[in-house]
Design a protein around this motif. Structure first.
Motif, PDB file in Angstrom:
ATOM      1  N   SER A  77     -58.745 -72.714  85.950  1.00  0.00           N
ATOM      2  CA  SER A  77     -58.136 -72.748  87.299  1.00  0.00           C
ATOM      3  C   SER A  77     -57.487 -74.113  87.556  1.00  0.00           C
ATOM      4  CB  SER A  77     -59.202 -72.476  88.362  1.00  0.00           C
ATOM      5  OG  SER A  77     -60.172 -73.502  88.333  1.00  0.00           O
ATOM      6  N   SER A  94     -56.855 -75.790  91.281  1.00  0.00           N
ATOM      7  CA  SER A  94     -56.093 -74.872  92.147  1.00  0.00           C
ATOM      8  C   SER A  94     -56.998 -74.224  93.188  1.00  0.00           C
ATOM      9  CB  SER A  94     -55.430 -73.782  91.297  1.00  0.00           C
ATOM     10  OG  SER A  94     -56.435 -72.937  90.748  1.00  0.00           O
ATOM     11  N   MET A  96     -58.364 -71.463  92.821  1.00  0.00           N
ATOM     12  CA  MET A  96     -58.222 -70.008  92.661  1.00  0.00           C
ATOM     13  C   MET A  96     -59.333 -69.488  91.732  1.00  0.00           C
ATOM     14  SD  MET A  96     -55.715 -68.958  94.414  1.00  0.00           S
ATOM     15  CE  MET A  96     -54.061 -69.216  95.026  1.00  0.00           C
ATOM     16  N   MET A 100     -54.558 -67.697  86.522  1.00  0.00           N
ATOM     17  CA  MET A 100     -53.194 -67.968  86.977  1.00  0.00           C
ATOM     18  C   MET A 100     -52.190 -67.310  86.024  1.00  0.00           C
ATOM     19  SD  MET A 100     -53.503 -71.896  88.277  1.00  0.00           S
ATOM     20  CE  MET A 100     -54.441 -72.483  86.879  1.00  0.00           C
ATOM     21  N   THR A 116     -51.294 -65.739  90.716  1.00  0.00           N
ATOM     22  CA  THR A 116     -52.454 -65.342  89.900  1.00  0.00           C
ATOM     23  C   THR A 116     -52.341 -63.893  89.468  1.00  0.00           C
ATOM     24  OG1 THR A 116     -53.849 -64.519  91.683  1.00  0.00           O
ATOM     25  CG2 THR A 116     -53.805 -66.906  91.355  1.00  0.00           C
ATOM     26  N   ASN A 120     -52.632 -63.355  94.173  1.00  0.00           N
ATOM     27  CA  ASN A 120     -52.801 -64.430  95.154  1.00  0.00           C
ATOM     28  C   ASN A 120     -51.807 -65.562  94.855  1.00  0.00           C
ATOM     29  OD1 ASN A 120     -54.925 -63.002  96.280  1.00  0.00           O
ATOM     30  ND2 ASN A 120     -56.390 -63.889  94.840  1.00  0.00           N
ATOM     31  N   LEU A 122     -50.775 -69.836  95.537  1.00  0.00           N
ATOM     32  CA  LEU A 122     -51.119 -71.194  95.983  1.00  0.00           C
ATOM     33  C   LEU A 122     -49.821 -71.991  96.084  1.00  0.00           C
ATOM     34  CD1 LEU A 122     -53.193 -73.621  96.350  1.00  0.00           C
ATOM     35  CD2 LEU A 122     -52.832 -74.047  93.937  1.00  0.00           C
ATOM     36  N   TYR A 124     -48.758 -75.850  96.435  1.00  0.00           N
ATOM     37  CA  TYR A 124     -49.324 -77.197  96.342  1.00  0.00           C
ATOM     38  C   TYR A 124     -48.230 -78.225  96.591  1.00  0.00           C
ATOM     39  CZ  TYR A 124     -51.137 -81.439  94.079  1.00  0.00           C
ATOM     40  OH  TYR A 124     -51.514 -82.724  93.803  1.00  0.00           O
ATOM     41  N   LYS A 131     -52.814 -78.112  99.945  1.00  0.00           N
ATOM     42  CA  LYS A 131     -52.788 -76.815  99.259  1.00  0.00           C
ATOM     43  C   LYS A 131     -52.810 -75.699 100.306  1.00  0.00           C
ATOM     44  CE  LYS A 131     -55.593 -78.666  95.499  1.00  0.00           C
ATOM     45  NZ  LYS A 131     -56.945 -78.678  94.981  1.00  0.00           N
ATOM     46  N   SER A 133     -53.380 -71.731 100.367  1.00  0.00           N
ATOM     47  CA  SER A 133     -53.753 -70.537  99.599  1.00  0.00           C
ATOM     48  C   SER A 133     -53.379 -69.308 100.421  1.00  0.00           C
ATOM     49  CB  SER A 133     -55.246 -70.527  99.309  1.00  0.00           C
ATOM     50  OG  SER A 133     -55.582 -71.640  98.529  1.00  0.00           O
ATOM     51  N   GLY A 169     -45.977 -70.255 103.120  1.00  0.00           N
ATOM     52  CA  GLY A 169     -46.595 -69.078 102.520  1.00  0.00           C
ATOM     53  C   GLY A 169     -46.524 -67.835 103.372  1.00  0.00           C
TER      54      GLY A 169
END
Length: 1345
Positions: A77, A94, A96, A100, A116, A120, A122, A124, A131, A133, A169
């Motif tokens: 991760s 990450s 997560m 990834m 991922t 999902n 992320l 950054y 970050k 998510s 996001g």
């Protein structure tokens, strides 16, 4: 196409590799094989770093500047980041939980998107380490994506969905597709509009068969492009140009389509580039080239013409075929990977490095090869092999210099050979270098080093061998430099251009510019120099006379300037940018002085760099390492003139005149043989002060007059006088005047203006040059002005024309006649008539008579007065004549009140009241105006306005009588008061029961005590106690006023009680005070009044201690009633008042205020979701629950809930146990009852320990909500935002109520609540000031306790 290096490592074990060029710079190449490591190579194939990975790499990408390489793997991760500047690897977790699958840097910011396998996302931020998510962006693996210029993120996944998100996001668009997406890109679709549009189109390959175009502005109408079956699968595609897409198909086809809405999907170009298989395509925008690879070859096309094959590269050793390819951003290197795991890098673009000295040029023809050529003198080119890939090249008369970083290699140029002399190291990285016959000058890090190239064998003094500029004590930085045969010239960041004379080894000249100088370009002799400054403006500087000329229409994109090397065209130079060359001419001697003109522009082929200009021929260097000659569009006349038609010849004539090529212009005019062309050439000769050539032209064209005129002036040596004559011949009279005035014969300017009959300008010149001519010029100017109808100025100039000299009697008579006529025309009849009478001419008298007749001035006296502006006398004459109409016309100009009054009386007698009123107003007879408005014009409003405006007593009486007749007694009373007839007004009010109106009017006027008393007695008799009390108060009879206020029946607003308090406050009489206190306490009727009145009474009497006691009682009553905010507000206002009066505050009041405020704070903290602060305040309130008798159970219930929420389980238990007492148990809210009982049964004694902070007095650490210090026994001041005790290093006060607060907590509270929790005043966080020394506040607290 040259191969730079080839990479093949055993660890890659014969399987294909992934690779990525460093963005922007292209200095590094990251390669991943099957060995779980990333190897980083430089552009020469040297390995710089190796990063081991915990698993297979599933994605890597360089950020937009090429500073950071991000890598992700399938087993970790962690995101691996390699920094290209420091050559160090860092790791970012990450966060997560799932593996990834996708990674991509933003094209504009420091944002990294990571997807991922479970869909999902992320985001950054590399700069802030933030970050974001986003769970569930897709339901399955995210496989592809792209960023837009606006930082929108498009993603595709195995769930067959496309999502468009912003940089936070948040999903702003999404759409479903028919199959799995791949290769997603943002772009701009081709439209008819020429305005730049945003990147609003997402393109994606769907199921490897179709290209799906999704327009964000039209999401309901996506476009699906399907292709012919024989093409096979889509391998790769690229957008380029104006909405074109290049697509490579697996079967070897290479197709270009347009996305213009009218030709969407249409094939613009198609080629079967590879026989069996196509594996990749690439486009280089900087090269304007496209490439495809397949089988074992690479084919490169020119984007300008796709049919043209630029190059073919065969890799015969690669039997498995090629795989992927990519260009560096600058297009210099092309990397191609193969299926067996090797990597080939080719040089596709050569750095354009070149220099010129006189007509000789040196330029890079390969990475390690420089060619020296001289096309003008037809010398054979000489090739020089150099040791390193140079970053600069310089050519001199006898030498060549190449170098990189801080080193330079010098070569001596022989007739047929080149000999290496030496290499020199400098103190910094060399930015540029210039050579002359003996010296080299290198610019590095803001300094220039001037040194001899060959010092051996020369009788040179040591100090002349080398010198560093600037000297140590000079603080400027050198930004640019140039070297001529005699001078070193350099420009600095302070805007100074220095000339250093090499022969004398000293500075000879300097010029100071307003901003820093970026580039300098001296002409071959060094007598003129063009330069570009920091604002991208261009100038030409002449060191001989220290003059600077701005280059007109100078494009800010200009990269450099070249001067003409042909000896006959000394003033011509070109300025060039990437696309165009602009030809300029510096005209040194014109009648307007020295100036620069733009002659024209010439298009330059793509990536051509101009090196040399010789007689209109521009030699350019190309990216392929060759030179190319371009003829400037401004020099077309250099061909065979007989081959061109008349229109083209006329254009060429314009060019030759601009470039001052008069011989070629003569040939063109001879061919055209057109009078207008000869005139144009002659005019240009005059402009450039070529008098002899102009005479030759005029003689040829048959203009004898100009030939004679020019023959007369051609011998004049005074430059300005000659230029003035030539400017006059070209009809530029203003310029001619300026030149004459600057010459040795300024009177010529006056003669010219007189000849042209420009009398106004001649008059101005005569004031300085020939004052004796002013009267004669003035007369001529006056005649001209009279003819134009400008009589005002004509009169003025006729007056100036009078000399008073008998010698010029006839001239003076003309001027006097003009004065007479103009005077009458101007309305000054008296003067005009006098002049006419005095003048001997009978014709003048007749003319003046005619003018008077036309003006209808029949009565002579009246005419004289009126036109003499004696309007009062004129009006008197008309009044005697009973000519009222004429008087009326004159009245606006009449200032005498006497005449206005006479006119008004006459008009009133005639019954014309409106005109009479106007006249009375002008006469300021206001009483008469009011009388007419009331009696005749029936306009009482106007009369009332005038009375109010003028405060006329007589007028007010008239208005009052008028309203009395109408029966409007209220208005009548008002105007009687205004006219000071208070007794009559009082009597009228008594008779008609209008005493309230009279009282209102009199109370707003400054009346006497007797008036107030009479009103009070009237109301007393009428048993109207409130009004009686009010007027007794006004006349100072406080005892009677108080008695009436106390007898007044109570109303909702209790105004009578307030007035009673005010009365006692004003009286300052102890007996009256006691009387009111007895009444308020209910001594008489046993019914005590509200305590607030007693509080207000004490406040009015300034008896603050009693007021404080009363305030506590009131607060206690409010508390008992459950009105806790009211109770707090009463105590707060009393506390503030006592503080202001500097009276000691009782501990009971301070404690009660603190407890009530703590209760108020509970709601604020709970509302903000801060349950710990709410719980701490509720504990304090619950510990003083006796102060809240009407809300014991709800408060204890809240305390249990909030303590439980905040983790204070033991406190929650103790209050729950209290609630289980029989007197409270039945009153618990049923929805909480069971929970509280369970809490009591299952006791939990865990409790979060209260943090401790320092006592502000003794620094003893005690719990933050404790207000009594066990160490120093001081009551501690508390924070009005949290209820905690104050600490010294976080102290502030409310700007309105001055109560203390913890600075950080108060600031945080004001983010959501913009009012002070104590005084409820609005506060801006800007007004909040942190107090570093709170000693004086602690002293105040001590005094209060």
């Amino acid at each position: 196409m040259k191969q730079v290096f080839c990479l093949y490592e055993k660890a890659w074990s014969g399987s294909p590799v992934q690779f990525a060029w460093q963005k922007t710079l292209g200095n590094f190449l990251a390669v991943i094989g099957s060995d779980h490591s990333v190897k980083i190579f430089d552009r020469h194939g040297q390995k710089r770093n190796e990063i081991s990975l915990p698993g297979n790499c599933v994605g890597m990408d360089w950020d937009k500047d090429g500073d950071t390489l991000a890598i992700i793997t399938d087993k970790s991760s962690t995101i691996f980041l390699w920094d290209a500047i420091t050559n160090k690897t860092s790791q970012v977790d990450s966060g997560m939980r799932d593996a990834m699958s996708f990674l991509l840097w933003s094209r504009v910011g420091a944002l990294l998107a990571v997807g991922t396998t479970k869909g999902n996302l992320l985001i950054y931020n590399r700069q802030t380490s933030r970050k974001i998510s986003v769970l569930g962006k897709h339901t399955k693996r995210i496989t592809c994506g792209c960023w837009s210029i606006e930082n929108l993120l498009a993603l595709g996944g195995e769930d067959k969905m496309i999502t468009i998100s912003n940089q936070e996001g948040d999903t702003i668009r999404q759409t479903s597709i028919s199959s799995e997406p791949s290769d997603m890109q943002f772009s701009v679709m081709k439209t008819d509009e020429r305005v730049p549009t945003r990147e609003s189109t997402v393109s994606v390959v769907v199921g490897k068969k179709t290209l799906f175009l999704f327009n964000l502005n039209d999401p309901d109408n996506p476009i699906d492009l399907k292709f012919q079956q024989p093409y096979g699968n889509i391998v790769s595609y690229k957008w380029y140009g104006d909405g074109y897409i290049m697509i490579g198909f697996s079967q070897g086809c290479f197709v270009v389509i347009s996305t213009h809405i009218r030709e969407i999907g249409q094939e613009v170009f198609q080629a079967h580039n590879h026989k069996d298989h196509l594996s990749s395509i690439a486009i280089s925008q900087s090269l304007n080239k496209a490439a495809s690879c397949g089988d074992n070859c690479i084919k490169i096309h020119d984007l300008a013409d796709m049919r043209e094959m630029y190059a073919i590269i065969n890799l015969d050793d690669e039997n498995k075929g090629v795989d992927q390819m990519a260009w560096t951003d600058d297009g210099q290197l092309l990397a191609v990977s193969t299926r067996r795991g090797s990597l080939h890098v080719f040089l596709t673009k050569l750095p354009i490095l070149g220099d010129a000295c006189s007509t000789r040029i040196a330029y890079l023809t390969s990475l390690l090869e420089v060619t020296i050529a001289n096309h003008v003198e037809s010398e054979l080119p000489v090739t020089v092999s150099v040791e390193v890939e140079p970053s600069f090249v310089a050519i001199g008369v006898y030498h060549l210099a190449v170098g990189m970083n801080n080193r330079a290699w010098f070569y001596a140029l022989g007739e047929n050979n080149v000999k290496k002399l030496k290499d020199v190291e400098y103190l910094g990285t060399v930015a540029s270098m210039h050579l002359n016959s003996d010296y080299a000058a290198a610019l590095f890090e803001g300094k220039v080093q001037l040194h001899m190239i060959e010092s051996e064998g020369l009788d040179a003094q040591e100090e002349r061998e080398t010198r560093l500029f600037p000297a140590d004590d000079d603080k400027y930085r050198i930004l640019c430099h140039a070297l001529t045969s005699d001078f070193l010239i350099y420009g600095t960041d302070t805007g100074v251009i220095h000339y250093f004379f090499i022969e004398d080894w000293q500075y000879v000249n300097e010029y100071r510019h307003s901003v820093s100088v970026r580039k300098v370009f001296p002409d071959p002799n060094g007598t003129r120099m063009a330069f570009i400054d920091d604002k991208s403006d261009g100038f030409v500087y002449c060191p001989v006379n220290d003059r600077v000329f701005e280059i007109p229409d100078f494009s800010p994109t200009i990269k450099g300037i070249l001067w003409e090397n042909w000896p006959m065209d000394k003033g011509v130079f070109v300025a060039f940018d990437d696309d165009k060359v602009y030809t300029y001419v510096f005209h040194k001697d014109t009648i307007q002085g020295s100036r620069i003109i733009l002659a024209g522009g010439t298009e330059v082929p793509y990536s051509h760099k101009p090196l040399l200009l010789y007689n209109g021929e521009l030699t350019c260097q190309t990216p392929s390492g060759k030179t190319n000659s371009i003829y400037l569009s401004t020099h077309r006349f250099l061909g065979n003139l007989k081959d061109f038609g008349p229109d083209m010849l006329r254009q060429m004539l314009t060019q030759t005149l601009m470039l001052k090529r008069f011989s070629e212009a003569w040939e063109i005019c001879s061919l055209l043989n057109d009078q207008s062309c000869w005139n144009e050439l002659a005019k240009a000769c005059l402009h450039h002060m070529e008098v002899d050539f102009a005479i030759r032209v005029y003689r040829t064209s048959g203009n004898a007059g100009m030939v004679m005129s020019l023959e007369q002036v051609k011998g004049i040596e005074d430059h300005n006088l000659l230029a003035g004559h030539l400017a006059m011949f070209t009809n530029d009279f203003n310029l001619a005047q300026d030149l004459y005035l600057a010459s040795s014969c300024p009177i010529a300017a006056l003669e010219m203006r007189k000849d042209l009959q420009h009398w106004d300008k001649a008059l101005q010149l005569a004031k300085h040059l020939a004052p004796d001519q002013i009267p004669f010029i003035s007369k001529e100017y006056a005649v001209q002005l009279e003819f134009m109808g400008d009589y005002v100025n004509a009169l003025a100039h006729y007056e100036k024309g009078i000399t008073g000299n008998s010698k010029y009697q006839e001239h003076d008579e003309v001027c006097l006649a003009g004065v007479a006529q103009m005077s009458i025309r101007m309305g000054d009849v008296r003067r005009g008539v006098n002049q006419a009478i005095k003048h001997p001419s009978r014709l003048l008298k007749r003319d003046c008579g005619a003018i008077l007749e036309n003006m209808k001035q029949f009565s002579e006296a009246a005419q004289l007065y009126e036109k003499g502006q004696y309007y009062d006398k004129a009006a008197s004459v008309y009044i005697r004549c009973k000519n009222w109409a004429k008087v009326g016309e004159l009245l606006p100009q009449v200032s005498s009140p006497k005449i206005h009054l006479q006119y008004a009386k006459a008009k009133e007698a005639d019954g014309r009241y409106t005109e009479a009123v106007i006249a009375y107003e002008h006469a300021k007879q206001w009483d008469s105006v009011i009388r007419l408005y009331l009696d005749h014009l029936n306009n009482p409003e106007k009369a009332v306005d005038i009375v109010r405006e003028t405060q006329s007593l007589e007028g007010a009486k008239m208005v009052a009588r008028f309203f009395l007749r109408l029966g409007d007694y209220g208005s009548a009373i008002q105007f009687l008061v205004m006219s000071k007839c208070n007794n009559e007004a009082f009597t009228l009010a008594q008779q008609h029961n209008k005493m309230e109106i009279y009282a209102d009017i009199i109370s707003s006027e400054s009346a006497t005590n007797e008036d107030y008393q009479s009103i009070a007695l009237y109301f007393e008799a009428e048993k109207k106690h409130f009004q009686a009390g009010k007027f007794f108060l006004l006349c100072g009879q406080y005892g009677r006023a108080l008695r009436h206020f106390l007898q007044s029946p109570s109303t909702e607003d209790n105004l009578a009680m307030e007035m009673a308090i005010e009365t006692v406050g004003r009286a300052k009489d102890e007996a009256l005070t006691n009387q009111l206190i007895d009444y308020l306490m209910g001594e008489g009727d046993g019914m005590p009044q509200d305590a607030k009145y007693l509080f207000r009474l004490y406040m009015a009497l300034k008896q603050h201690r009693e007021a404080a006691r009363t305030a506590i009682i009131i607060a206690r009553e409010e508390q008992c009633s459950g009105n806790y905010r009211n109770a707090r507000d009463v105590l707060f206002s009393m506390y503030s008042e006592l503080k202001t009066q500097k009276i000691k505050i009782s501990s009971e009041m301070a404690t009660n205020l603190m407890i009530l405020h703590s209760y108020i704070l509970v709601k604020i903290h709970v509302k903000r979701g801060d349950h710990m602060k709410g719980a701490r305040m509720l504990i304090r309130v619950a510990n003083n629950i006796s102060k809240f008798p009407s809300h014991i159970v709800p408060i204890l219930t809240s305390a249990v809930i909030e303590c439980h929420r905040a983790g204070l389980k033991n406190s929650a238990f103790s209050f729950a146990a209290m609630l289980m007492r029989p007197e409270y148990r039945s009153k618990i809210d049923p929805k909480y009852k069971k929970k509280i009982e369970t809490m009591v049964r299952r006791r939990d004694t865990s409790e979060i320990e209260e943090p401790t902070t320092a006592c502000p007095y003794c620094a003893f650490q005690l719990p933050e909500c404790e207000l009594l210090c066990p160490s120093c026994k001081n009551n501690l001041p508390y924070c009005i935002a949290t209820g905690r005790h104050m600490v010294r290093d976080d102290w502030t006060v409310c700007p309105h109520c001055d109560f203390p607060a913890l600075y950080t907590e108060f600031k945080s509270l004001l983010q959501t609540e913009n009012v002070c929790p104590m005084c409820s005043e609005r506060i801006n966080t800007v007004d909040l000031k942190k107090i570093n020394d709170c000693t004086e506040y602690l002293k105040l607290e001590d005094e209060d306790q």
